[in-house]
Design a protein around this motif. Structure first.
Motif, mmCIF file in Angstrom:
data_model
loop_
_atom_site.group_PDB
_atom_site.id
_atom_site.type_symbol
_atom_site.label_atom_id
_atom_site.label_comp_id
_atom_site.label_asym_id
_atom_site.label_seq_id
_atom_site.Cartn_x
_atom_site.Cartn_y
_atom_site.Cartn_z
ATOM 1 N N ALA A 39 0.829 -1.211 0.000
ATOM 2 C CA ALA A 39 0.000 0.000 0.000
ATOM 3 C C ALA A 39 0.867 1.267 0.000
ATOM 4 C CB ALA A 39 -0.922 -0.009 1.211
ATOM 5 N N GLY A 40 2.169 1.102 -0.151
ATOM 6 C CA GLY A 40 3.057 2.269 -0.182
ATOM 7 C C GLY A 40 3.503 2.702 1.196
ATOM 8 N N GLU A 41 3.103 1.926 2.223
ATOM 9 C CA GLU A 41 3.485 2.326 3.580
ATOM 10 C C GLU A 41 4.971 2.050 3.806
ATOM 11 O OE1 GLU A 41 1.954 -0.334 2.715
ATOM 12 O OE2 GLU A 41 2.310 -2.020 4.066
ATOM 13 N N LEU A 42 5.641 2.975 4.489
ATOM 14 C CA LEU A 42 7.076 2.854 4.727
ATOM 15 C C LEU A 42 7.351 1.717 5.706
ATOM 16 C CD1 LEU A 42 9.838 4.229 4.130
ATOM 17 C CD2 LEU A 42 9.490 5.542 6.226
ATOM 18 N N LEU A 43 8.251 0.802 5.342
ATOM 19 C CA LEU A 43 8.589 -0.309 6.225
ATOM 20 C C LEU A 43 9.995 -0.166 6.806
ATOM 21 C CD1 LEU A 43 7.252 -3.325 4.097
ATOM 22 C CD2 LEU A 43 6.138 -2.203 6.051
ATOM 23 N N GLU A 44 10.926 0.306 5.980
ATOM 24 C CA GLU A 44 12.312 0.301 6.439
ATOM 25 C C GLU A 44 13.125 1.387 5.750
ATOM 26 O OE1 GLU A 44 14.150 -3.789 7.446
ATOM 27 O OE2 GLU A 44 15.247 -3.079 5.702
ATOM 28 N N VAL A 45 13.995 2.023 6.526
ATOM 29 C CA VAL A 45 14.986 2.939 5.952
ATOM 30 C C VAL A 45 16.355 2.366 6.302
ATOM 31 C CG1 VAL A 45 15.991 5.258 6.001
ATOM 32 C CG2 VAL A 45 13.508 4.965 6.181
ATOM 33 N N VAL A 46 17.210 2.196 5.303
ATOM 34 C CA VAL A 46 18.560 1.670 5.543
ATOM 35 C C VAL A 46 19.574 2.733 5.144
ATOM 36 C CG1 VAL A 46 20.235 -0.101 4.874
ATOM 37 C CG2 VAL A 46 17.831 -0.718 5.149
ATOM 38 N N CYS A 47 20.464 3.088 6.073
ATOM 39 C CA CYS A 47 21.507 4.066 5.777
ATOM 40 C C CYS A 47 22.826 3.344 5.548
ATOM 41 C CB CYS A 47 21.679 5.053 6.936
ATOM 42 S SG CYS A 47 20.227 6.036 7.250
ATOM 43 N N ARG A 48 23.329 3.422 4.321
ATOM 44 C CA ARG A 48 24.659 2.867 4.016
ATOM 45 C C ARG A 48 25.636 4.032 3.974
ATOM 46 N NH1 ARG A 48 24.319 -2.302 2.351
ATOM 47 N NH2 ARG A 48 22.236 -3.050 1.853
ATOM 48 N N ILE A 49 26.038 4.451 5.153
ATOM 49 C CA ILE A 49 26.865 5.652 5.220
ATOM 50 C C ILE A 49 28.229 5.376 5.832
ATOM 51 C CG2 ILE A 49 24.842 7.159 5.381
ATOM 52 C CD1 ILE A 49 25.771 7.444 8.391
ATOM 53 N N ALA A 105 13.319 0.380 11.227
ATOM 54 C CA ALA A 105 12.139 -0.383 10.799
ATOM 55 C C ALA A 105 10.873 0.251 11.374
ATOM 56 C CB ALA A 105 12.277 -1.829 11.251
ATOM 57 N N PHE A 106 9.887 0.459 10.513
ATOM 58 C CA PHE A 106 8.620 1.069 10.935
ATOM 59 C C PHE A 106 7.579 -0.036 11.062
ATOM 60 C CE2 PHE A 106 11.103 4.284 8.998
ATOM 61 C CZ PHE A 106 10.783 5.468 9.659
ATOM 62 N N GLU A 107 6.876 -0.015 12.178
ATOM 63 C CA GLU A 107 5.802 -1.001 12.323
ATOM 64 C C GLU A 107 4.512 -0.375 11.827
ATOM 65 O OE1 GLU A 107 5.304 -3.628 15.654
ATOM 66 O OE2 GLU A 107 7.214 -2.900 16.443
ATOM 67 N N PRO A 108 3.876 -1.000 10.852
ATOM 68 C CA PRO A 108 2.654 -0.415 10.279
ATOM 69 C C PRO A 108 1.620 -0.167 11.384
ATOM 70 C CG PRO A 108 3.356 -2.335 9.009
ATOM 71 C CD PRO A 108 4.208 -2.289 10.237
ATOM 72 N N GLY A 109 0.994 0.972 11.349
ATOM 73 C CA GLY A 109 -0.053 1.301 12.302
ATOM 74 C C GLY A 109 0.457 1.782 13.649
ATOM 75 N N ARG A 110 1.769 1.802 13.808
ATOM 76 C CA ARG A 110 2.313 2.274 15.091
ATOM 77 C C ARG A 110 3.265 3.440 14.871
ATOM 78 N NH1 ARG A 110 4.255 -2.334 19.077
ATOM 79 N NH2 ARG A 110 2.692 -3.930 18.731
ATOM 80 N N ASP A 111 3.437 4.219 15.891
ATOM 81 C CA ASP A 111 4.322 5.375 15.777
ATOM 82 C C ASP A 111 5.782 5.005 16.031
ATOM 83 O OD1 ASP A 111 2.339 7.027 15.109
ATOM 84 O OD2 ASP A 111 2.042 7.860 17.128
ATOM 85 N N SER A 112 5.987 3.942 16.788
ATOM 86 C CA SER A 112 7.349 3.623 17.207
ATOM 87 C C SER A 112 8.159 3.045 16.045
ATOM 88 C CB SER A 112 7.320 2.613 18.350
ATOM 89 O OG SER A 112 6.851 1.379 17.861
ATOM 90 N N ILE A 113 9.467 3.270 16.088
ATOM 91 C CA ILE A 113 10.322 2.612 15.112
ATOM 92 C C ILE A 113 11.396 1.824 15.856
ATOM 93 C CG2 ILE A 113 9.931 4.455 13.428
ATOM 94 C CD1 ILE A 113 12.837 5.251 13.788
ATOM 95 N N ALA A 114 11.764 0.710 15.266
ATOM 96 C CA ALA A 114 12.846 -0.095 15.838
ATOM 97 C C ALA A 114 14.082 0.160 15.003
ATOM 98 C CB ALA A 114 12.470 -1.567 15.784
#
Ligand SMILES: [Zn+2]
Length: 423
Positions: free
Chosen positions: A92-102, A111-120
Motif C-alpha cells: 500500500a506504499g506504507e514505509l517499512l524500512e529505511v537503511v543508511c549505508r553511510i 524499521a517502521f511497524e505499520p499502524g504504530r508510531d514507534s520505530i525499531a
C-alpha cells in the motif's frame, strides 16, 4: 595477509548480529510484496532534506533522526556525497524500512511497524567478503588496453606498472603478443563488487621484458611485492626515467597517451616523447647540477652514491624546486621533456654514469631493496608456490572460491609443524 584474515573473520561474525534465524524462515508466512528505492547523497544534502525528498512524512523523519540521536549512531551532518539510503515500502506504499549505508563497515536500519508510531532500529556489520580473480590475456597494443579487455580497470595497470617499475618500462618495452596474468583481490559488500584490493600474484612475459611478483606481508612488517626467490621488487633504480603513472596522469584528460620510443645511439638512452612529458629521478639522490650545459641543453644531474650518478638532458624546463644541492627521491619529478641543446626534436637524453663514465642503463645490474627476512623465507616460498599453482589451474576471468582462499590463509597463519600434521 593479516588484513585479509581479519576481513574474513569479521564477515563470519556478522551472522550473530543478524535478526531472523532459520526458525523464522521455517514458518510459512504469506509472501509480502515490498519494493525498495535507493537515493544517493549529493553535495549539499542534509539527512532531513534527503528523507523529505524520499516522501517520508514529518513524523517518520523525526522518528529516524530521534533514533539516531538516542542511540548515538552517527552525526546526521556527517553524510557525504556518494553514500546511499534505501527505502522499503509495502504493497500500500506504507514505509517499512529505511537503511543508511553511510559507513564502509556498518549499516543502520530503521524499521517502521505499520499502524504504530514507534520505530525499531539496529545496526549490523556489512556483509563483506574478499575474493580473488584471475585477470589474464595478451597484448594487442598497450598493456592498459589488454588489462581492460581482460576485465580490469586503468588503475590496476598503474599499480602493475608501479610494482614492476624496476624491471619493465610499460611505455617502450611492451610488444604485441606479450602475455600477462594477475591474481587480484576483489572486495564485495553485501554481494556487490566494491573495490580492488592487493595484486596478490602476477607475471608479465614479453619480448623485451619479463617479471613476476608475489604479495607478502612479513610478520610485523609492511606488505610488499617480491620475486619468486623472495627478493624485493623495489629496485635502487627505476627501469625508466619516464614513469608510467606520472605520464598517465599528465595525459589523463587526453584521449591517447603519447607513444614513446627509445633509441640507443650512444652511451645513454634517448626517449622520444612530447615536450612537457614529466621526467623523474630513477633513484634517491642529491642534485649536483641543474642548469644549462652545452649540447645537453637544460640538464639535471643527480648523484645516487659515491660511484653512481644519472643525467637528464634536453629538458624544456626544470620541475618546481629542483636546484643544485637538494635531495630527490626515486620517482620524483625533476623536469620536463624538451629539445634544448643539441637536439633535433623533443626527446629525453638519459645517462647512467659509474665513476663518471657512461654505462648502458638497460644493462645495468639493478640492486633490489630488502629481501624477505630469512626466518620467513620458507613460509614465503610455500605461498609463492601455491600462487604459481593457483594461477596455472585457474581459467582467465575465473573467481577463486572463498573456501580455497580461506584454506590458503589458514595454512599461512598456522605454524609450520601443525600444517604438516593435518593429514
Ligand atoms: Zn642522447
Amino acid at each position: 595477509m593479516l588484513v585479509l584474515l581479519l576481513l574474513l573473520l569479521r564477515s563470519g561474525e556478522k551472522e550473530e548480529d543478524r535478526p531472523a534465524g532459520p526458525a523464522a524462515a521455517s514458518l510459512s508466512v504469506p509472501e509480502l510484496r515490498t519494493y525498495t528505492t535507493r537515493d544517493t547523497v549529493h553535495r549539499g544534502d542534509n539527512l532531513r532534506g534527503l528523507l523529505f525528498r524520499n516522501h517520508l512524512d514529518l513524523r517518520a523523519i523525526s522518528g529516524v533522526l530521534g533514533s539516531i540521536r538516542a542511540n548515538d549512531y552517527f552525526d546526521p551532518h556527517d553524510i557525504r556525497p556518494g553514500q546511499v539510503l534505501e527505502f522499503t515500502r509495502g504493497e500500500a506504499g506504507e514505509l517499512l524500512e529505511v537503511v543508511c549505508r553511510i559507513a564502509p563497515e556498518r549499516i543502520y536500519v530503521f524499521a517502521f511497524e505499520p499502524g504504530r508510531d514507534s520505530i525499531a532500529s539496529f545496526t549490523r556489520a556489512v556483509d563483506s567478503e574478499v575474493r580473488v580473480r584471475k585477470l589474464a590475456g595478451s597484448v594487442l597494443s598497450t598493456f592498459e588496453e589488454a588489462l581492460i579487455a581482460a576485465g580490469g580497470v586503468p588503475r590496476l595497470a598503474l599499480e602493475v606498472s608501479d610494482i614492476f617499475s624496476g624491471d619493465i618500462d610499460f611505455f617502450t618495452e611492451v610488444r604485441r603478443g606479450d602475455a600477462f596474468s594477475l591474481l587480484v583481490e576483489e572486495r564485495y559488500v553485501d554481494g556487490a563488487f566494491s573495490d580492488y584490493g592487493e595484486i596478490l600474484y602476477g607475471w608479465y612475459r614479453g619480448e623485451e621484458a619479463e617479471a613476476v611478483c608475489v604479495y607478502y606481508r612479513p610478520a610485523g612488517g609492511k606488505g610488499g611485492h617480491y620475486d619468486l626467490e623472495g627478493g624485493s621488487l623495489k629496485r635502487t633504480f627505476l627501469r625508466s626515467p619516464l614513469n608510467y603513472r606520472r605520464i598517465s596522469s599528465t595525459y589523463a584528460k587526453r584521449r591517447f597517451h603519447p607513444i614513446l620510443k627509445k633509441y640507443r645511439p650512444h652511451h645513454g638512452v634517448d626517449y622520444a616523447a612530447p615536450t612537457g612529458t614529466p621526467v623523474v629521478s630513477t633513484a634517491d639522490g642529491k642534485v649536483t647540477f641543474a642548469g644549462w650545459k652545452g649540447g645537453y641543453g637544460r640538464l639535471v644531474e643527480i648523484r645516487h652514491s659515491p660511484t653512481h650518478s644519472t643525467r637528464y638532458g634536453h629538458l624544456s624546463r626544470l620541475a618546481k624546486g629542483i636546484r643544485t644541492g637538494i635531495r630527490v627521491e626515486q620517482g620524483q619529478k625533476v623536469g620536463y621533456v624538451g629539445a634544448t641543446g643539441m637536439a633535433t626534436g623533443p626527446h629525453l637524453h638519459y645517462e647512467v654514469r659509474v665513476d663518471d663514465h657512461p654505462i648502458d642503463p638497460l644493462r645495468m645490474k639493478n640492486v633490489p631493496a630488502e629481501p624477505i627476512p630469512s626466518g620467513q623465507l620458507a613460509d614465503y616460498q610455500r605461498l609463492a608456490r601455491e600462487m604459481v599453482e593457483i594461477d596455472r589451474d585457474l581459467v582467465a576471468g575465473a573467481l577463486l572460491g572463498p573456501s580455497t582462499w580461506e584454506s590458503i590463509l589458514l595454512a599461512q597463519a598456522a605454524p609450520l609443524d601443525s600444517v604438516e600434521t593435518v593429514d
